[in-house]
Write a protein that holds these residues in place. Structure first.
Motif, PDB file in Angstrom:
ATOM      1  N   PRO A  57       0.820  -1.209   0.000  1.00 22.46           N
ATOM      2  CA  PRO A  57       0.000   0.000   0.000  1.00 22.46           C
ATOM      3  C   PRO A  57       0.857   1.263   0.000  1.00 22.46           C
ATOM      4  CG  PRO A  57       0.170  -0.835   2.221  1.00 22.46           C
ATOM      5  CD  PRO A  57       0.939  -1.803   1.338  1.00 22.46           C
ATOM      6  N   ASN A  58       0.222   2.373  -0.278  1.00 20.17           N
ATOM      7  CA  ASN A  58       0.849   3.692  -0.100  1.00 20.17           C
ATOM      8  C   ASN A  58       2.157   3.857  -0.879  1.00 20.17           C
ATOM      9  OD1 ASN A  58      -1.258   4.124   1.785  1.00 20.17           O
ATOM     10  ND2 ASN A  58      -0.011   3.204   3.403  1.00 20.17           N
ATOM     11  N   VAL A  59       2.192   3.315  -2.091  1.00 21.02           N
ATOM     12  CA  VAL A  59       3.354   3.541  -2.957  1.00 21.02           C
ATOM     13  C   VAL A  59       3.413   5.010  -3.356  1.00 21.02           C
ATOM     14  CG1 VAL A  59       4.394   2.979  -5.181  1.00 21.02           C
ATOM     15  CG2 VAL A  59       3.365   1.171  -3.787  1.00 21.02           C
ATOM     16  N   ALA A  60       2.248   5.582  -3.634  1.00 19.57           N
ATOM     17  CA  ALA A  60       2.143   7.007  -3.955  1.00 19.57           C
ATOM     18  C   ALA A  60       0.892   7.526  -3.270  1.00 19.57           C
ATOM     19  CB  ALA A  60       2.081   7.232  -5.455  1.00 19.57           C
ATOM     20  N   GLY A  61       1.051   8.024  -2.052  1.00 15.84           N
ATOM     21  CA  GLY A  61      -0.113   8.422  -1.269  1.00 15.84           C
ATOM     22  C   GLY A  61      -0.958   7.208  -0.946  1.00 15.84           C
ATOM     23  N   PRO A  62      -2.272   7.261  -1.185  1.00 14.60           N
ATOM     24  CA  PRO A  62      -3.132   6.110  -0.890  1.00 14.60           C
ATOM     25  C   PRO A  62      -3.106   5.027  -1.972  1.00 14.60           C
ATOM     26  CG  PRO A  62      -4.448   7.898  -1.752  1.00 14.60           C
ATOM     27  CD  PRO A  62      -3.052   8.433  -1.629  1.00 14.60           C
ATOM     28  N   VAL A  63      -2.336   5.238  -3.037  1.00 12.47           N
ATOM     29  CA  VAL A  63      -2.284   4.293  -4.156  1.00 12.47           C
ATOM     30  C   VAL A  63      -1.184   3.260  -3.930  1.00 12.47           C
ATOM     31  CG1 VAL A  63      -1.928   4.031  -6.646  1.00 12.47           C
ATOM     32  CG2 VAL A  63      -3.175   6.017  -5.761  1.00 12.47           C
ATOM     33  N   GLY A  64      -1.517   2.000  -4.134  1.00 12.05           N
ATOM     34  CA  GLY A  64      -0.555   0.918  -3.958  1.00 12.05           C
ATOM     35  C   GLY A  64      -0.617  -0.087  -5.085  1.00 12.05           C
ATOM     36  N   VAL A  65       0.007  -1.259  -4.862  1.00 13.59           N
ATOM     37  CA  VAL A  65       0.075  -2.322  -5.865  1.00 13.59           C
ATOM     38  C   VAL A  65      -0.254  -3.650  -5.194  1.00 13.59           C
ATOM     39  CG1 VAL A  65       1.522  -3.550  -7.523  1.00 13.59           C
ATOM     40  CG2 VAL A  65       1.850  -1.091  -7.171  1.00 13.59           C
ATOM     41  N   LYS A  66      -1.058  -4.457  -5.865  1.00 10.79           N
ATOM     42  CA  LYS A  66      -1.408  -5.795  -5.381  1.00 10.79           C
ATOM     43  C   LYS A  66      -1.134  -6.811  -6.485  1.00 10.79           C
ATOM     44  CE  LYS A  66      -5.520  -8.477  -4.011  1.00 10.79           C
ATOM     45  NZ  LYS A  66      -5.816  -9.137  -5.305  1.00 10.79           N
ATOM     46  N   VAL A  67      -0.407  -7.863  -6.151  1.00 10.60           N
ATOM     47  CA  VAL A  67      -0.134  -8.956  -7.086  1.00 10.60           C
ATOM     48  C   VAL A  67      -0.668 -10.245  -6.476  1.00 10.60           C
ATOM     49  CG1 VAL A  67       1.643 -10.318  -8.247  1.00 10.60           C
ATOM     50  CG2 VAL A  67       1.899  -7.839  -8.058  1.00 10.60           C
ATOM     51  N   GLY A  68      -1.412 -11.022  -7.243  1.00  3.37           N
ATOM     52  CA  GLY A  68      -1.977 -12.256  -6.718  1.00  3.37           C
ATOM     53  C   GLY A  68      -1.962 -13.384  -7.726  1.00  3.37           C
ATOM     54  N   VAL A  69      -2.004 -14.600  -7.201  1.00  2.00           N
ATOM     55  CA  VAL A  69      -2.162 -15.799  -8.021  1.00  2.00           C
ATOM     56  C   VAL A  69      -3.282 -16.623  -7.398  1.00  2.00           C
ATOM     57  CG1 VAL A  69      -1.112 -17.901  -8.912  1.00  2.00           C
ATOM     58  CG2 VAL A  69       0.260 -15.825  -8.704  1.00  2.00           C
ATOM     59  N   ALA A  70      -4.302 -16.931  -8.201  1.00  2.00           N
ATOM     60  CA  ALA A  70      -5.466 -17.670  -7.716  1.00  2.00           C
ATOM     61  C   ALA A  70      -5.650 -18.951  -8.520  1.00  2.00           C
ATOM     62  CB  ALA A  70      -6.723 -16.812  -7.818  1.00  2.00           C
ATOM     63  N   THR A  71      -6.177 -19.960  -7.857  1.00  2.00           N
ATOM     64  CA  THR A  71      -6.483 -21.207  -8.547  1.00  2.00           C
ATOM     65  C   THR A  71      -7.882 -21.657  -8.161  1.00  2.00           C
ATOM     66  OG1 THR A  71      -5.757 -23.504  -8.950  1.00  2.00           O
ATOM     67  CG2 THR A  71      -5.461 -22.624  -6.719  1.00  2.00           C
ATOM     68  N   THR A  72      -8.589 -22.238  -9.129  1.00  2.00           N
ATOM     69  CA  THR A  72      -9.962 -22.679  -8.917  1.00  2.00           C
ATOM     70  C   THR A  72     -10.132 -24.098  -9.439  1.00  2.00           C
ATOM     71  OG1 THR A  72     -10.863 -20.449  -9.102  1.00  2.00           O
ATOM     72  CG2 THR A  72     -12.390 -22.254  -9.502  1.00  2.00           C
ATOM     73  N   ARG A  73     -10.815 -24.929  -8.666  1.00  2.00           N
ATOM     74  CA  ARG A  73     -11.203 -26.257  -9.123  1.00  2.00           C
ATOM     75  C   ARG A  73     -12.590 -26.137  -9.727  1.00  2.00           C
ATOM     76  NH1 ARG A  73     -14.268 -30.480  -7.208  1.00  2.00           N
ATOM     77  NH2 ARG A  73     -13.629 -32.575  -7.825  1.00  2.00           N
ATOM     78  N   ALA A  74     -12.693 -26.343 -11.030  1.00  2.00           N
ATOM     79  CA  ALA A  74     -13.956 -26.153 -11.746  1.00  2.00           C
ATOM     80  C   ALA A  74     -14.719 -27.468 -11.826  1.00  2.00           C
ATOM     81  CB  ALA A  74     -13.685 -25.613 -13.142  1.00  2.00           C
ATOM     82  N   ALA A  75     -15.708 -27.623 -10.951  1.00  2.00           N
ATOM     83  CA  ALA A  75     -16.511 -28.852 -10.961  1.00  2.00           C
ATOM     84  C   ALA A  75     -17.371 -28.931 -12.221  1.00  2.00           C
ATOM     85  CB  ALA A  75     -17.378 -28.907  -9.711  1.00  2.00           C
ATOM     86  N   ASP A  76     -17.880 -27.776 -12.670  1.00  2.00           N
ATOM     87  CA  ASP A  76     -18.675 -27.727 -13.905  1.00  2.00           C
ATOM     88  C   ASP A  76     -17.743 -27.317 -15.037  1.00  2.00           C
ATOM     89  OD1 ASP A  76     -20.703 -27.651 -15.745  1.00  2.00           O
ATOM     90  OD2 ASP A  76     -21.448 -25.687 -15.113  1.00  2.00           O
ATOM     91  N   ALA A  77     -17.092 -28.284 -15.657  1.00  2.00           N
ATOM     92  CA  ALA A  77     -16.059 -28.005 -16.651  1.00  2.00           C
ATOM     93  C   ALA A  77     -16.551 -28.147 -18.082  1.00  2.00           C
ATOM     94  CB  ALA A  77     -14.867 -28.948 -16.433  1.00  2.00           C
TER      95      ALA A  77
END
Length: 216
Positions: free
Chosen positions: A45-65
């Motif tokens: 957070p707060n890289v430039a005032g209230p502005v920040g950066v978020k990096v994520g990796v998500a995985t989902t098990r798709a039962a309805d494929a």
């Protein structure tokens, strides 16, 4: 994808290093996003005032494929399932977001808005036992936005809730069979719409997850 994740993590590491990890947040959440889903993320957070950066990796098990009502010439997939066919699928999404901290919205509760780019790797397989299987895959770019609310617990730990929506753009659908055959179909190409209807993957995708955070 192989170079996209390391580059985004490298950019985040450089940002975090410049801030000496002060305020950097590591999070782990689970919930629903087109199936049972989990995400790990790092928020600076707060890289430039209230502005920040978020990096994520998500995985989902798709039962309805595989779409049960889809028919590629041998009847609907629901009929094949009645005769023993099975389906499975998975989604892996890398996200890079700009964040905007709203500050403390209630005692001990911090709220953050986010929005940015997505890169999804989607895969579904229909299997017919000894008769073989067919796998559909697609890599798609997208955009997303949402809001996180973090409630401070003891020490550096917190509880986090995450609500958001992502949208993925149409991209090539690749097919491969257990016997070694493969093909690729581009949007607007003959046969694409049939496979697009059969291969279940996110278009506009709503997500809701809860989890824990650790603040450095």
């Amino acid at each position: 994808m192989k170079t996209f994740i390391p580059l985004t993590l490298l950019a985040l590491t450089a940002t975090a290093g410049a801030q000496s990890l002060s305020g950097v947040q590591l999070g782990l959440t689970g919930g629903y996003a087109s199936g049972l889903s989990g995400e790990i993320f790092v928020l600076t957070p707060n890289v430039a005032g209230p502005v920040g950066v978020k990096v994520g990796v998500a995985t989902t098990r798709a039962a309805d494929a595989i779409n049960d009502s889809s028919d590629i010439g041998a009847g609907p997939f629901s009929a094949a399932k009645a005769n023993g066919a099975t389906e499975s699928g998975s989604h892996t999404v890398t996200s890079v977001d700009a964040t905007y901290g709203l500050g403390e919205v209630a005692p001990g509760v911090q709220a953050t808005l986010y929005g940015g780019g997505r890169y999804g790797a989607f895969k579904s397989t229909e299997s017919y036992g000894n008769s073989g299987s067919v796998t559909y895959s697609s890599n798609s770019f997208g955009i997303g936005a949402g809001a996180m609310v973090n409630y401070a617990l003891t020490g550096n730990l917190g509880l986090v809730g995450d609500l958001g929506v992502d949208h993925y753009f149409k991209s090539n659908i690749n097919t491969s069979t257990s016997t070694g055959g493969s093909d690729s179909f581009a949007p607007n190409e003959a046969g694409y719409d049939t496979l697009d209807n059969r291969f279940v993957r996110p278009g506009t995708n709503f997500k809701a997850r809860v989890g824990v955070t650790y603040n450095f």
